[in-house]
Design a protein around this motif. Structure first.
Motif, short mmCIF file in Angstrom:
data_model
loop_
_atom_site.label_atom_id
_atom_site.label_comp_id
_atom_site.label_asym_id
_atom_site.label_seq_id
_atom_site.Cartn_x
_atom_site.Cartn_y
_atom_site.Cartn_z
N PHE A 25 0.82 -1.21 0.00
CA PHE A 25 0.00 0.00 0.00
C PHE A 25 0.85 1.27 0.00
O PHE A 25 0.57 2.20 -0.73
CB PHE A 25 -0.95 0.01 1.20
N TRP A 26 1.87 1.30 0.83
CA TRP A 26 2.70 2.50 0.89
C TRP A 26 3.81 2.45 -0.17
O TRP A 26 4.05 3.43 -0.88
CB TRP A 26 3.30 2.68 2.28
N GLY A 27 4.47 1.34 -0.28
CA GLY A 27 5.61 1.25 -1.19
C GLY A 27 5.24 1.37 -2.66
O GLY A 27 5.98 1.94 -3.45
N TRP A 28 4.09 0.83 -3.05
CA TRP A 28 3.72 0.85 -4.46
C TRP A 28 2.80 2.01 -4.82
O TRP A 28 2.96 2.61 -5.88
CB TRP A 28 3.03 -0.45 -4.84
N THR A 29 1.83 2.32 -3.96
CA THR A 29 0.82 3.31 -4.35
C THR A 29 0.80 4.55 -3.48
O THR A 29 0.04 5.46 -3.75
CB THR A 29 -0.58 2.68 -4.31
N ASN A 38 -12.39 11.16 -0.30
CA ASN A 38 -11.09 11.54 -0.86
C ASN A 38 -10.30 10.37 -1.41
O ASN A 38 -9.57 10.53 -2.38
CB ASN A 38 -10.25 12.25 0.20
N TYR A 39 -10.42 9.20 -0.77
CA TYR A 39 -9.73 8.01 -1.24
C TYR A 39 -10.77 6.99 -1.68
O TYR A 39 -11.20 6.15 -0.90
CB TYR A 39 -8.84 7.42 -0.14
N VAL A 40 -11.17 7.07 -2.91
CA VAL A 40 -12.23 6.22 -3.43
C VAL A 40 -11.67 4.81 -3.61
O VAL A 40 -10.62 4.62 -4.21
CB VAL A 40 -12.75 6.76 -4.77
N ARG A 41 -12.37 3.82 -3.06
CA ARG A 41 -11.92 2.43 -3.17
C ARG A 41 -12.16 1.89 -4.56
O ARG A 41 -13.04 2.36 -5.28
CB ARG A 41 -12.65 1.58 -2.13
N THR A 42 -11.43 0.87 -4.92
CA THR A 42 -11.47 0.37 -6.29
C THR A 42 -12.75 -0.37 -6.65
O THR A 42 -13.04 -0.53 -7.82
CB THR A 42 -10.28 -0.56 -6.54
N GLY A 43 -13.50 -0.84 -5.68
CA GLY A 43 -14.72 -1.59 -6.01
C GLY A 43 -15.97 -0.74 -6.06
O GLY A 43 -17.04 -1.24 -6.36
N THR A 48 -9.04 8.74 -15.32
CA THR A 48 -8.29 9.63 -14.42
C THR A 48 -7.41 8.88 -13.45
O THR A 48 -6.34 9.34 -13.12
CB THR A 48 -9.27 10.51 -13.61
N LEU A 49 -7.86 7.74 -12.94
CA LEU A 49 -7.14 6.97 -11.92
C LEU A 49 -6.67 7.87 -10.77
O LEU A 49 -5.51 7.87 -10.38
CB LEU A 49 -5.93 6.24 -12.52
N ARG A 50 -7.58 8.65 -10.24
CA ARG A 50 -7.27 9.64 -9.22
C ARG A 50 -6.72 9.01 -7.93
O ARG A 50 -5.91 9.62 -7.24
CB ARG A 50 -8.52 10.45 -8.91
N THR A 51 -7.13 7.78 -7.60
CA THR A 51 -6.67 7.21 -6.34
C THR A 51 -5.21 6.84 -6.37
O THR A 51 -4.59 6.67 -5.35
CB THR A 51 -7.49 5.95 -5.98
N PHE A 52 -4.62 6.64 -7.52
CA PHE A 52 -3.23 6.29 -7.60
C PHE A 52 -2.39 7.47 -8.00
O PHE A 52 -1.25 7.42 -8.25
CB PHE A 52 -3.02 5.13 -8.58
#
Length: 151
Positions: free
Chosen positions: A51-55, A130-135, A147-151
Motif C-alpha cells: 500500500f505504501w511502497g507501491w501506491t 477523498n480516497y475512493v476504493r477500487t470496487g 483519471t485513476l485519481r486514487t493512484f
C-alpha cells in the motif's frame, strides 16, 4: 462491510490449526498466539510494501486487525479447560465476540465529527470521499474517464 465477519473466521482457522499442532505435539497452549503474531508481522510487511511502497496510500488507513487478544483468549481457554470441545465452543465464541471491541479503539478516531463546506460528516466519510476504493461505482466511473485519481 464484511470485515467484522470474514476476518475473524479466516484468522480463526489458522489459529486453530496451529493450536492443534502445538497442543498435541508439545502440550503447549501457545499455538493461537504464535500464529496471530506471525500473521501480524506478515500483514505489516504486506501493508507497508504494497500500500505504501507501491501506491503511497496512507498507511494509517490500511492497518491490520488486532488479533493478539483473541489469540490469548483461545490459548487461555485451552490451557484452563484442556478440552477441544470447550475450546471450540467458548474459545470460538469469545474470539468472535472480542473482535469488534478490541479493534474499536483504532476505529474510534474516524468517527470524529467534522464540517466540510457546511456539511456535517465523520472523518470516515471524508476519507471515503477523498480516497475512493477500487470496487465502488465512483472509482469505476473514474477509470472509464481515465483519471485513476486514487493512484
Amino acid at each position: 462491510r464484511m470485515w467484522p465477519t470474514v476476518t475473524p473466521i479466516v484468522a480463526m482457522c489458522f489459529a486453530a490449526a496451529a493450536q492443534s499442532f502445538f497442543w498435541t505435539r508439545f502440550r503447549l497452549p501457545i499455538g493461537a498466539t504464535t500464529v496471530v503474531l506471525a500473521l501480524l508481522i506478515g500483514e505489516w510487511i504486506n501493508r507497508y510494501d504494497n500500500f505504501w511502497g507501491w501506491t503511497f496510500f496512507p498507511i494509517n488507513l490500511v492497518f491490520p486487525s488486532a488479533l493478539i487478544p483473541m489469540g490469548f483468549w483461545l490459548d487461555i481457554v485451552l490451557m484452563i479447560s484442556g478440552s477441544w470441545l470447550v475450546t471450540a465452543l467458548l474459545g470460538g465464541l469469545g474470539w468472535g465476540l472480542l473482535f469488534y471491541p478490541i479493534n474499536w479503539p483504532v476505529l474510534a478516531q474516524y468517527h470524529q465529527a467534522t464540517e466540510i463546506d457546511g456539511v456535517l460528516l465523520t472523518l470516515a466519510d471524508l476519507i471515503g470521499f477523498n480516497y475512493v476504493r477500487t470496487g465502488t461505482p465512483e472509482y469505476i466511473r473514474m477509470v472509464k474517464r481515465g483519471t485513476l485519481r486514487t493512484f
